[in-house]
Design a protein around this motif. Structure first.
Motif, mmCIF file in Angstrom:
data_model
loop_
_atom_site.group_PDB
_atom_site.id
_atom_site.type_symbol
_atom_site.label_atom_id
_atom_site.label_comp_id
_atom_site.label_asym_id
_atom_site.label_seq_id
_atom_site.Cartn_x
_atom_site.Cartn_y
_atom_site.Cartn_z
ATOM 1 N N UNK A 1 0.848 -1.193 0.000
ATOM 2 C CA UNK A 1 0.000 0.000 0.000
ATOM 3 C C UNK A 1 0.881 1.239 0.000
ATOM 4 N N UNK A 2 0.343 2.338 -0.466
ATOM 5 C CA UNK A 2 1.054 3.616 -0.444
ATOM 6 C C UNK A 2 0.441 4.467 0.646
ATOM 7 N N UNK A 3 1.287 4.977 1.552
ATOM 8 C CA UNK A 3 0.825 5.756 2.703
ATOM 9 C C UNK A 3 1.627 7.046 2.840
ATOM 10 N N UNK A 4 0.953 8.078 3.334
ATOM 11 C CA UNK A 4 1.638 9.325 3.654
ATOM 12 C C UNK A 4 2.227 9.215 5.052
ATOM 13 N N UNK A 5 3.333 9.890 5.287
ATOM 14 C CA UNK A 5 4.015 9.871 6.571
ATOM 15 C C UNK A 5 3.804 11.208 7.262
ATOM 16 N N UNK A 6 3.307 11.165 8.496
ATOM 17 C CA UNK A 6 3.068 12.377 9.275
ATOM 18 C C UNK A 6 4.387 12.883 9.839
ATOM 19 N N UNK A 7 4.674 14.160 9.613
ATOM 20 C CA UNK A 7 5.885 14.761 10.164
ATOM 21 C C UNK A 7 5.469 15.786 11.204
ATOM 22 N N UNK B 1 9.773 23.087 4.292
ATOM 23 C CA UNK B 1 9.853 24.420 4.902
ATOM 24 C C UNK B 1 9.654 24.364 6.404
ATOM 25 N N UNK B 2 9.975 25.470 7.064
ATOM 26 C CA UNK B 2 9.730 25.531 8.498
ATOM 27 C C UNK B 2 8.678 26.589 8.784
ATOM 28 N N UNK B 3 8.074 26.506 9.930
ATOM 29 C CA UNK B 3 7.066 27.465 10.324
ATOM 30 C C UNK B 3 5.662 27.044 9.908
ATOM 31 N N UNK B 4 4.816 28.037 9.623
ATOM 32 C CA UNK B 4 3.421 27.754 9.321
ATOM 33 C C UNK B 4 3.233 27.010 8.007
ATOM 34 N N UNK B 5 4.164 27.149 7.092
ATOM 35 C CA UNK B 5 4.024 26.494 5.796
ATOM 36 C C UNK B 5 4.667 25.114 5.735
ATOM 37 N N UNK B 6 5.085 24.585 6.867
ATOM 38 C CA UNK B 6 5.708 23.267 6.875
ATOM 39 C C UNK B 6 4.652 22.201 6.566
ATOM 40 N N UNK B 7 5.029 21.174 5.829
ATOM 41 C CA UNK B 7 4.048 20.134 5.482
ATOM 42 C C UNK B 7 3.688 19.285 6.693
ATOM 43 N N UNK B 8 2.453 18.832 6.738
ATOM 44 C CA UNK B 8 2.018 17.942 7.815
ATOM 45 C C UNK B 8 2.258 16.480 7.444
ATOM 46 N N UNK B 9 2.169 16.183 6.153
ATOM 47 C CA UNK B 9 2.408 14.834 5.655
ATOM 48 C C UNK B 9 3.352 14.901 4.465
ATOM 49 N N UNK C 1 1.028 7.118 10.048
ATOM 50 C CA UNK C 1 0.765 6.885 8.635
ATOM 51 C C UNK C 1 -0.668 7.267 8.300
ATOM 52 N N UNK C 2 -0.867 7.709 7.062
ATOM 53 C CA UNK C 2 -2.185 8.122 6.595
ATOM 54 C C UNK C 2 -2.406 7.532 5.212
ATOM 55 N N UNK C 3 -3.630 7.051 4.942
ATOM 56 C CA UNK C 3 -3.926 6.421 3.655
ATOM 57 C C UNK C 3 -3.724 7.370 2.492
ATOM 58 N N UNK C 4 -3.193 6.821 1.410
ATOM 59 C CA UNK C 4 -3.072 7.547 0.154
ATOM 60 C C UNK C 4 -4.222 7.089 -0.737
ATOM 61 N N UNK C 5 -5.149 7.990 -1.026
ATOM 62 C CA UNK C 5 -6.285 7.638 -1.864
ATOM 63 C C UNK C 5 -5.939 7.904 -3.312
ATOM 64 N N UNK C 6 -6.271 6.981 -4.184
ATOM 65 C CA UNK C 6 -5.983 7.159 -5.601
ATOM 66 C C UNK C 6 -4.651 6.567 -5.984
ATOM 67 N N UNK C 7 -4.213 6.871 -7.186
ATOM 68 C CA UNK C 7 -2.967 6.356 -7.738
ATOM 69 C C UNK C 7 -1.807 7.230 -7.293
ATOM 70 N N UNK C 8 -0.778 6.680 -6.632
ATOM 71 C CA UNK C 8 0.330 7.504 -6.136
ATOM 72 C C UNK C 8 1.213 8.074 -7.244
#
Length: 82
Positions: free
Chosen positions: A14-20, A31-39, A74-81
């Motif tokens: 399965x393909x999953x997103x990783x929470x950072x 990036x750092x600060x408010x624009x940093x990615x959550x996954x 981990x978070x589900x990746x919906x659709x084709x990665x």
């Protein structure tokens, strides 16, 4: 013996997103600060370790990070990665 309740179970390949999480002293991704990615990702699940841990196939940029993660990271990746 302790039992664990896992809300989400993932399958192999399965393909999953990783929470950072933005913690000080931890390797920074993007990036750092408010624009940093959550996954980040998606990454492929290689194997299941026990009841609550999964190993994912990380790219070379994240070679310093450990490749085994708790199911809540981990978070589900919906659709084709691709």
């Amino acid at each position: 013996m302790q039992t664990y309740v896992v809300e989400t179970e993932f399958q192999l390949d399965d393909w999953e997103f990783l929470k950072v999480s933005p913690m000080k002293g931890v390797m920074r991704i993007g990036r750092k600060g408010k624009l940093s990615p959550r996954y980040v990702g998606p990454y492929k699940v290689i194997r299941r370790i026990g009841q609550v841990a999964y190993e994912v196939d990380l790219p070379r940029e994240l070679v310093a990070a450990h490749s085994v993660f708790y199911a809540s990271m981990l978070c589900n990746c919906l659709g084709n990665p691709t």
